[in-house]
Design an enzyme around this catalytic site. Structure first.
Site, PDB file in Angstrom:
ATOM      1  N   HIS A  43       0.873  -1.169   0.000  1.00 23.31           N
ATOM      2  CA  HIS A  43       0.000   0.000   0.000  1.00 23.31           C
ATOM      3  C   HIS A  43       0.912   1.221   0.000  1.00 23.31           C
ATOM      4  CE1 HIS A  43      -2.400  -3.036   2.229  1.00 23.31           C
ATOM      5  NE2 HIS A  43      -3.431  -2.472   1.639  1.00 23.31           N
ATOM      6  N   ASP A  68       2.346   1.758   3.386  1.00 20.93           N
ATOM      7  CA  ASP A  68       3.271   0.746   3.946  1.00 20.93           C
ATOM      8  C   ASP A  68       4.698   1.238   3.742  1.00 20.93           C
ATOM      9  OD1 ASP A  68       1.071  -0.889   4.354  1.00 20.93           O
ATOM     10  OD2 ASP A  68       1.424  -2.083   2.545  1.00 20.93           O
ATOM     11  N   MET A 119       2.601  -5.757  -7.670  1.00 23.66           N
ATOM     12  CA  MET A 119       1.264  -5.224  -7.346  1.00 23.66           C
ATOM     13  C   MET A 119       1.375  -4.098  -6.328  1.00 23.66           C
ATOM     14  SD  MET A 119      -1.124  -5.435  -4.646  1.00 23.66           S
ATOM     15  CE  MET A 119      -1.771  -6.909  -3.884  1.00 23.66           C
ATOM     16  N   GLU A 125     -10.918  -6.731  -5.125  1.00 20.00           N
ATOM     17  CA  GLU A 125     -10.884  -7.778  -4.093  1.00 20.00           C
ATOM     18  C   GLU A 125     -12.118  -7.689  -3.209  1.00 20.00           C
ATOM     19  OE1 GLU A 125      -7.269  -7.882  -1.840  1.00 20.00           O
ATOM     20  OE2 GLU A 125      -8.153  -9.122  -0.263  1.00 20.00           O
ATOM     21  N   LYS A 162     -14.728  -8.858  -0.077  1.00 18.64           N
ATOM     22  CA  LYS A 162     -14.740  -9.372   1.298  1.00 18.64           C
ATOM     23  C   LYS A 162     -16.133  -9.109   1.852  1.00 18.64           C
ATOM     24  CE  LYS A 162     -12.139  -9.073   5.616  1.00 18.64           C
ATOM     25  NZ  LYS A 162     -11.056  -8.396   6.358  1.00 18.64           N
ATOM     26  N   GLU A 216      -9.508 -13.664  -2.617  1.00 21.97           N
ATOM     27  CA  GLU A 216      -8.716 -14.106  -1.459  1.00 21.97           C
ATOM     28  C   GLU A 216      -9.393 -15.300  -0.801  1.00 21.97           C
ATOM     29  OE1 GLU A 216      -7.036 -11.331   1.432  1.00 21.97           O
ATOM     30  OE2 GLU A 216      -7.776 -12.621   3.047  1.00 21.97           O
ATOM     31  N   HIS A 226     -11.482 -14.606   2.351  1.00 20.62           N
ATOM     32  CA  HIS A 226     -12.686 -13.799   2.192  1.00 20.62           C
ATOM     33  C   HIS A 226     -13.856 -14.621   1.649  1.00 20.62           C
ATOM     34  CE1 HIS A 226      -9.973  -9.981   2.004  1.00 20.62           C
ATOM     35  NE2 HIS A 226      -9.857 -10.668   3.121  1.00 20.62           N
ATOM     36  N   ASP A 257      -4.971 -13.735  -3.832  1.00 20.14           N
ATOM     37  CA  ASP A 257      -4.479 -13.637  -2.452  1.00 20.14           C
ATOM     38  C   ASP A 257      -4.629 -14.999  -1.786  1.00 20.14           C
ATOM     39  OD1 ASP A 257      -3.785 -11.021  -2.699  1.00 20.14           O
ATOM     40  OD2 ASP A 257      -5.240 -10.234  -1.255  1.00 20.14           O
ATOM     41  N   ASP A 292     -11.612 -12.485   9.806  1.00 18.97           N
ATOM     42  CA  ASP A 292     -10.610 -12.655   8.742  1.00 18.97           C
ATOM     43  C   ASP A 292      -9.296 -13.134   9.372  1.00 18.97           C
ATOM     44  OD1 ASP A 292      -9.415 -12.436   6.243  1.00 18.97           O
ATOM     45  OD2 ASP A 292      -8.954 -10.317   6.505  1.00 18.97           O
ATOM     46  N   ASP A 329      -6.577 -14.813   7.943  1.00 17.38           N
ATOM     47  CA  ASP A 329      -5.331 -14.637   7.180  1.00 17.38           C
ATOM     48  C   ASP A 329      -4.231 -15.601   7.625  1.00 17.38           C
ATOM     49  OD1 ASP A 329      -6.429 -12.589   5.629  1.00 17.38           O
ATOM     50  OD2 ASP A 329      -5.722 -11.012   6.973  1.00 17.38           O
ATOM     51  N   ASP A 342      -1.347 -13.302   1.095  1.00 11.17           N
ATOM     52  CA  ASP A 342      -1.883 -12.212   1.912  1.00 11.17           C
ATOM     53  C   ASP A 342      -2.270 -12.807   3.262  1.00 11.17           C
ATOM     54  OD1 ASP A 342      -2.827  -9.929   2.931  1.00 11.17           O
ATOM     55  OD2 ASP A 342      -4.610  -9.788   1.677  1.00 11.17           O
TER      56      ASP A 342
HETATM   57  C1  GLT Z   1      -5.815  -5.795   4.163  1.00 14.36           C
HETATM   58  C2  GLT Z   1      -6.853  -6.797   3.707  1.00 14.36           C
HETATM   59  C3  GLT Z   1      -6.376  -7.579   2.556  1.00 14.36           C
HETATM   60  C4  GLT Z   1      -6.181  -6.748   1.327  1.00 14.36           C
HETATM   61  C5  GLT Z   1      -5.075  -5.797   1.452  1.00 14.36           C
HETATM   62  C6  GLT Z   1      -5.042  -4.907   0.231  1.00 14.36           C
HETATM   63  S1  GLT Z   1      -5.042  -4.922   2.918  1.00 14.36           S
HETATM   64  O1  GLT Z   1      -4.827  -6.444   4.893  1.00 14.36           O
HETATM   65  O2  GLT Z   1      -7.192  -7.668   4.793  1.00 14.36           O
HETATM   66  O3  GLT Z   1      -7.206  -8.663   2.278  1.00 14.36           O
HETATM   67  O4  GLT Z   1      -5.796  -7.623   0.290  1.00 14.36           O
HETATM   68  O5  GLT Z   1      -5.592  -3.670   0.453  1.00 14.36           O
HETATM   69 MN    MN Z   2      -7.989 -11.390   4.584  1.00 14.94          MN
HETATM   70 MN    MN Z   3      -6.287  -9.706   0.557  1.00 13.69          MN
END
Ligand code: GLT
Ligand code: MN
Ligand code: MN
Length: 389
Positions: free
Chosen positions: A56, A59, A90, A183, A185, A219, A222, A247, A257, A259, A289
């Site tokens: 980002h 970041d 990206m 993306e 979510k 992702e 998500h 992702d 979420d 991750d 991600d």
């Molecule tokens: C954030 C989110 C991710 C996105 C990122 C891109 S930022 O951490 O949870 O899923 O991909 O903005």
């Molecule tokens: Mn996520």
């Molecule tokens: Mn993501």
């Protein structure tokens, strides 16, 4: 054997600065790890065999940096990329951390916030292009509501569409070679986020002025949060020619979420995903991600990142075993066997074909009685994944 699982740049594994740089903060607790500079993160990623790093705008460059500070930060970062042989495939914009975006960015009710979001994204696009990015991700984490009293959902879509049309035109106007990847979510950090699934994004993309430059960035976590089959979402995106970026991580269904490290929760789903990506010839980055458990120190973060890549490569090798396994392949051949009796009906519509198909007498009982051997087939896959085949 071990060498097979050694990540190399040609595997196109990437990490976000925000992933390996995650300090272990959560809504209930403070950071558990120190901040590591982008330059040091690039060094670590180079050491463990990654191909690239994504970011980002903030970041890398703090939101209140002066132009002179930005120039210096970007120069140091580029040097680190060169020194460690990494690329930036990206880039994206942080449109969610600053309190200004508490009601969303492109869909906020305040027109000044919407304009600021466009300004911030144009500047961030410039930065991404300067670093060599060819994909630009839009994750609308704050583009939603807690209460539908506050915003008209059709108006929100119109605002989002306006922003993307504006930004596509900006990219074209600048002569940039950049593709957008949306993306989805379903929720978090908003109670409900607009366009909550990859399927919803795919429908929306077709309403854009420059839909050819816009695809998706699905992702794992998500789609799983929404209780959906990730592979099916990816397959639909691929089928539509819209799988621009991906992702990878893992997630228990119906939770926040998480991750988690790729393949760590549902290795079977991860296997079929890797199988799909490898077999269709997806050649974009494999972006993890995800982030390390909050329990980890910096050595644990390295273990986490290496683990994501290693699991991908192990699953890739399992795909080769799957394809070479005589019993699995024989079962698949049997399942897909065609006795030729339907040949008169294949190849598209004609009125004669329709008439003769309407008259045809099927042995419905026999069709229903036939065992399909899916239990045996799936057990073989489980045994392969568990390492006894
Ligand atoms: C954030 C989110 C991710 C996105 C990122 C891109 S930022 O951490 O949870 O899923 O991909 O903005
Ligand atoms: Mn996520
Ligand atoms: Mn993501």
């Amino acid at each position: 054997m071990t060498d097979l699982y050694q990540p190399k740049p040609e595997h196109k594994f990437t990490f976000g600065l925000w992933t390996v740089g995650n300090v272990g903060r959560d809504p209930f607790g403070e950071p558990t790890r120190p901040f590591v500079s982008p330059v040091d993160l690039v060094k670590m990623l180079g050491e463990i065999g990654a191909y690239g790093v994504n970011l980002h705008d903030n970041d890398l460059v703090p939101i209140d940096a002066t132009p002179a500070q930005q120039t210096r930060i970007v120069a140091d970062f580029k040097r680190a990329l060169d020194d460690n042989g990494l690329v930036v495939p990206m880039a994206t914009t942080n449109l969610f951390s600053d309190p200004a975006f508490k009601d969303g960015a492109f869909t906020a009710n305040d027109s000044r916030v919407r304009a600021y979001a466009l300004q911030k994204t144009m500047r961030s696009i410039d930065l991404g292009v300067e670093l060599g990015a060819s994909y630009y991700v839009f994750w609308g984490g704050r583009e939603g509501t807690e209460s539908d009293t506050t915003k008209d959902p059709v108006e929100a879509l119109e605002r989002f569409r306006y922003a993307l049309n504006f930004l596509c035109a900006y990219v074209i106007d600048q002569g940039y070679e950049l593709k957008f990847a949306l993306e989805a979510k379903p929720n978090e950090p908003r109670s409900d986020i607009y366009l909550p699934t990859t399927g919803a994004m795919l429908g929306f993309i077709e309403t854009l002025d420059h839909s050819e430059m816009v695809g998706v960035n699905p992702e794992v976590a998500h789609e799983h949060m929404a209780g959906l089959n990730f592979l099916h979402a990816v397959a639909q995106a691929w089928d539509a020619g819209k799988l621009f970026h991906i992702d990878l991580n893992d997630q228990n269904y119906a939770r926040y979420d998480q991750d988690l490290r790729f393949g760590s929760q549902n290795p079977k789903a991860a296997f079929f995903l890797v199988k799909f990506l490898e077999q269709v010839g997806y050649d974009g980055p494999r972006h993890f991600d995800a982030h390390a458990y909050r329990t980890e120190d910096l050595a644990g973060v390295r273990d986490f990142a290496a683990g994501c890549m290693r699991t991908y490569l192990i699953l890739k090798e399992k795909v080769q075993r799957f394809n070479a396994d005589p019993e699995i392949q024989a079962l698949l051949a049997e399942i897909n066997a065609d006795d030729g009796s339907m040949t008169p009906f294949v190849g598209g519509y004609t009125s004669q074909k329709a008439a003769s198909l309407k008259d045809y007498r099927f042995d419905r009982a026999a069709l229903g009685a036939r065992g399909l051997n899916y239990e045996r087939l799936d057990q073989l896959v489980i045994e392969l994944l568990l390492g006894v085949r």
